[in-house]
Design a protein around this motif. Sequence first.
Motif, PDB file in Angstrom:
ATOM      1  N   SER A 111       2.828  -3.579 -19.693  1.00 36.47           N
ATOM      2  CA  SER A 111       2.698  -5.148 -20.263  1.00 36.47           C
ATOM      3  C   SER A 111       2.662  -5.894 -21.257  1.00 36.47           C
ATOM      4  CB  SER A 111       2.712  -6.053 -19.370  1.00 36.47           C
ATOM      5  OG  SER A 111       1.231  -5.587 -19.167  1.00 36.47           O
ATOM      6  N   GLU A 112       1.812  -4.541 -22.633  1.00 38.85           N
ATOM      7  CA  GLU A 112       1.069  -4.872 -23.496  1.00 38.85           C
ATOM      8  C   GLU A 112       2.371  -4.564 -24.940  1.00 38.85           C
ATOM      9  OE1 GLU A 112      -1.412  -6.753 -24.031  1.00 38.85           O
ATOM     10  OE2 GLU A 112      -1.790  -6.609 -22.024  1.00 38.85           O
ATOM     11  N   ILE A 113       3.785  -3.799 -24.842  1.00 41.53           N
ATOM     12  CA  ILE A 113       4.066  -3.499 -25.301  1.00 41.53           C
ATOM     13  C   ILE A 113       5.073  -4.954 -25.660  1.00 41.53           C
ATOM     14  CG2 ILE A 113       6.640  -2.501 -26.372  1.00 41.53           C
ATOM     15  CD1 ILE A 113       4.860   0.067 -24.404  1.00 41.53           C
ATOM     16  N   ILE A 114       5.843  -5.391 -27.035  1.00 42.82           N
ATOM     17  CA  ILE A 114       6.646  -6.428 -27.139  1.00 42.82           C
ATOM     18  C   ILE A 114       7.913  -5.749 -27.695  1.00 42.82           C
ATOM     19  CG2 ILE A 114       7.366  -8.126 -29.092  1.00 42.82           C
ATOM     20  CD1 ILE A 114       4.322  -8.050 -29.530  1.00 42.82           C
ATOM     21  N   ILE A 115       8.165  -4.450 -28.547  1.00 44.44           N
ATOM     22  CA  ILE A 115       8.805  -3.745 -28.759  1.00 44.44           C
ATOM     23  C   ILE A 115       9.320  -2.648 -29.340  1.00 44.44           C
ATOM     24  CG2 ILE A 115       9.786  -4.622 -31.105  1.00 44.44           C
ATOM     25  CD1 ILE A 115      12.325  -4.785 -29.099  1.00 44.44           C
ATOM     26  N   HIS A 116       9.421  -1.270 -29.368  1.00 48.91           N
ATOM     27  CA  HIS A 116       9.465  -0.687 -29.794  1.00 48.91           C
ATOM     28  C   HIS A 116      10.623   0.943 -30.177  1.00 48.91           C
ATOM     29  CE1 HIS A 116      10.848   1.970 -25.669  1.00 48.91           C
ATOM     30  NE2 HIS A 116      10.457   1.269 -25.187  1.00 48.91           N
ATOM     31  N   THR A 117      10.231   1.768 -30.528  1.00 47.47           N
ATOM     32  CA  THR A 117      11.838   2.329 -31.071  1.00 47.47           C
ATOM     33  C   THR A 117      11.810   4.163 -30.351  1.00 47.47           C
ATOM     34  OG1 THR A 117      10.395   3.989 -32.558  1.00 47.47           O
ATOM     35  CG2 THR A 117      11.492   1.731 -33.154  1.00 47.47           C
ATOM     36  N   LYS A 118      12.454   4.278 -30.296  1.00 46.04           N
ATOM     37  CA  LYS A 118      12.315   5.603 -28.989  1.00 46.04           C
ATOM     38  C   LYS A 118      11.925   6.274 -30.264  1.00 46.04           C
ATOM     39  CE  LYS A 118      16.998   6.083 -30.233  1.00 46.04           C
ATOM     40  NZ  LYS A 118      18.249   6.909 -30.173  1.00 46.04           N
ATOM     41  N   MET A 119      11.180   7.792 -29.800  1.00 47.24           N
ATOM     42  CA  MET A 119      10.551   8.920 -30.135  1.00 47.24           C
ATOM     43  C   MET A 119      11.666   9.835 -31.424  1.00 47.24           C
ATOM     44  SD  MET A 119       7.428  10.177 -30.631  1.00 47.24           S
ATOM     45  CE  MET A 119       6.359   9.725 -29.543  1.00 47.24           C
ATOM     46  N   LEU A 120      10.744   9.838 -32.620  1.00 41.59           N
ATOM     47  CA  LEU A 120      12.002  10.581 -33.125  1.00 41.59           C
ATOM     48  C   LEU A 120      11.451  11.958 -33.883  1.00 41.59           C
ATOM     49  CD1 LEU A 120      13.162   7.941 -35.165  1.00 41.59           C
ATOM     50  CD2 LEU A 120      13.728   8.033 -33.886  1.00 41.59           C
ATOM     51  N   GLY A 121      12.442  12.839 -33.634  1.00 41.37           N
ATOM     52  CA  GLY A 121      11.875  14.501 -34.556  1.00 41.37           C
ATOM     53  C   GLY A 121      12.835  13.917 -35.810  1.00 41.37           C
ATOM     54  N   PRO A 122      12.127  15.075 -36.394  1.00 42.56           N
ATOM     55  CA  PRO A 122      12.467  15.392 -37.953  1.00 42.56           C
ATOM     56  C   PRO A 122      14.010  14.299 -38.773  1.00 42.56           C
ATOM     57  CG  PRO A 122      12.551  17.223 -37.625  1.00 42.56           C
ATOM     58  CD  PRO A 122      11.427  16.932 -36.335  1.00 42.56           C
ATOM     59  N   GLY A 123      13.698  13.865 -39.267  1.00 40.30           N
ATOM     60  CA  GLY A 123      15.249  13.437 -40.452  1.00 40.30           C
ATOM     61  C   GLY A 123      16.081  12.704 -38.996  1.00 40.30           C
ATOM     62  N   GLU A 124      15.743  12.094 -38.325  1.00 35.90           N
ATOM     63  CA  GLU A 124      15.862  11.164 -37.144  1.00 35.90           C
ATOM     64  C   GLU A 124      15.508   9.056 -37.321  1.00 35.90           C
ATOM     65  OE1 GLU A 124      16.547  14.156 -32.909  1.00 35.90           O
ATOM     66  OE2 GLU A 124      14.895  12.358 -32.929  1.00 35.90           O
ATOM     67  N   SER A 125      16.159   9.384 -37.489  1.00 41.46           N
ATOM     68  CA  SER A 125      15.916   7.518 -37.208  1.00 41.46           C
ATOM     69  C   SER A 125      16.035   6.167 -35.847  1.00 41.46           C
ATOM     70  CB  SER A 125      17.212   7.386 -38.253  1.00 41.46           C
ATOM     71  OG  SER A 125      16.691   7.282 -39.570  1.00 41.46           O
ATOM     72  N   ASP A 126      15.743   4.995 -35.797  1.00 39.34           N
ATOM     73  CA  ASP A 126      15.876   4.207 -34.682  1.00 39.34           C
ATOM     74  C   ASP A 126      15.662   3.133 -35.006  1.00 39.34           C
ATOM     75  OD1 ASP A 126      16.767   3.153 -32.472  1.00 39.34           O
ATOM     76  OD2 ASP A 126      15.097   3.746 -31.408  1.00 39.34           O
ATOM     77  N   THR A 127      16.952   1.992 -34.484  1.00 41.75           N
ATOM     78  CA  THR A 127      16.181   0.548 -35.670  1.00 41.75           C
ATOM     79  C   THR A 127      16.260  -0.138 -33.733  1.00 41.75           C
ATOM     80  OG1 THR A 127      17.342   1.256 -37.400  1.00 41.75           O
ATOM     81  CG2 THR A 127      17.534  -1.362 -36.600  1.00 41.75           C
ATOM     82  N   VAL A 128      15.539  -1.277 -33.587  1.00 37.23           N
ATOM     83  CA  VAL A 128      15.488  -2.641 -32.836  1.00 37.23           C
ATOM     84  C   VAL A 128      15.506  -3.422 -33.900  1.00 37.23           C
ATOM     85  CG1 VAL A 128      14.130  -0.571 -31.099  1.00 37.23           C
ATOM     86  CG2 VAL A 128      12.477  -1.611 -33.051  1.00 37.23           C
ATOM     87  N   GLU A 129      15.925  -4.836 -33.278  1.00 35.07           N
ATOM     88  CA  GLU A 129      16.282  -6.016 -33.313  1.00 35.07           C
ATOM     89  C   GLU A 129      15.119  -6.584 -32.886  1.00 35.07           C
ATOM     90  OE1 GLU A 129      19.893  -8.926 -35.379  1.00 35.07           O
ATOM     91  OE2 GLU A 129      19.914  -6.664 -35.615  1.00 35.07           O
ATOM     92  N   PHE A 130      14.769  -8.061 -33.314  1.00 29.40           N
ATOM     93  CA  PHE A 130      13.977  -8.586 -32.717  1.00 29.40           C
ATOM     94  C   PHE A 130      13.367  -9.703 -32.842  1.00 29.40           C
ATOM     95  CE2 PHE A 130      11.072  -5.604 -34.135  1.00 29.40           C
ATOM     96  CZ  PHE A 130       9.662  -6.765 -34.305  1.00 29.40           C
ATOM     97  N   ASN A 131      12.750 -10.717 -32.297  1.00 27.03           N
ATOM     98  CA  ASN A 131      12.420 -12.185 -32.268  1.00 27.03           C
ATOM     99  C   ASN A 131      10.795 -12.411 -32.716  1.00 27.03           C
ATOM    100  OD1 ASN A 131      15.275 -13.201 -31.741  1.00 27.03           O
ATOM    101  ND2 ASN A 131      14.104 -15.127 -32.461  1.00 27.03           N
ATOM    102  N   ALA A 132      10.088 -11.802 -33.916  1.00 29.65           N
ATOM    103  CA  ALA A 132       8.890 -12.227 -34.094  1.00 29.65           C
ATOM    104  C   ALA A 132       8.304 -13.031 -32.511  1.00 29.65           C
ATOM    105  CB  ALA A 132       8.002 -12.870 -35.356  1.00 29.65           C
ATOM    106  N   PRO A 133       6.776 -12.323 -32.782  1.00 32.73           N
ATOM    107  CA  PRO A 133       6.588 -13.834 -31.826  1.00 32.73           C
ATOM    108  C   PRO A 133       6.286 -14.951 -32.012  1.00 32.73           C
ATOM    109  CG  PRO A 133       5.201 -11.830 -31.357  1.00 32.73           C
ATOM    110  CD  PRO A 133       5.729 -11.463 -32.735  1.00 32.73           C
TER     111      PRO A 133
END
Length: 159
Positions: A111-133
């Motif tokens: 409930s305190e998390i607005i948005i998060h990426t995945k947990m990433l190993g070396p060389g990995e990437s993740d993208t999240v798109e959202f509206n700022a509060p």
Amino acid sequence: MLKCSRLNTLLTLLTLGLFACSSEKEVIVDPNAPAREIAIHGNDSMKFDITLIEAKPGEKLKIALTNTGKMPAQSMAHNWILLKPMISEDIAALATNALMNGPGYLPTDQSEIIIHTKMLGPGESDTVEFNAPTKKGTYPFICSFPGHYMTMKGEMIVK
């Protein structure tokens, strides 16, 4: 009569000026605008290369996190979690709760998390798109891998 008219005009202008100065300008974000991309890198030194993000209320953002480290994910994975405003002790408690939940390292109560990426190993990437509060303020962000939140952190300031 002329003096009264000028006096009334002057008082009206002063009153309007006071209202204009005392009210905060509302920031209007174009709902059709593309998301502003912010590239963040996490490394083997347990640091984000960006620790301050400024945003407008409701602004569309795209966070692109890349783990630039070389160490194996079992010892040095990274994620990016944007939290609601909270004090350091609450962040520590959230990170400790995440530790208890294994490889994803997300707390049971999100409930305190607005948005998060995945947990990433070396060389990995993740993208999240959202509206700022939409509420102006300071929103902390952290990596929740065990022990990382103490040095892998920053703030999003919505103003």
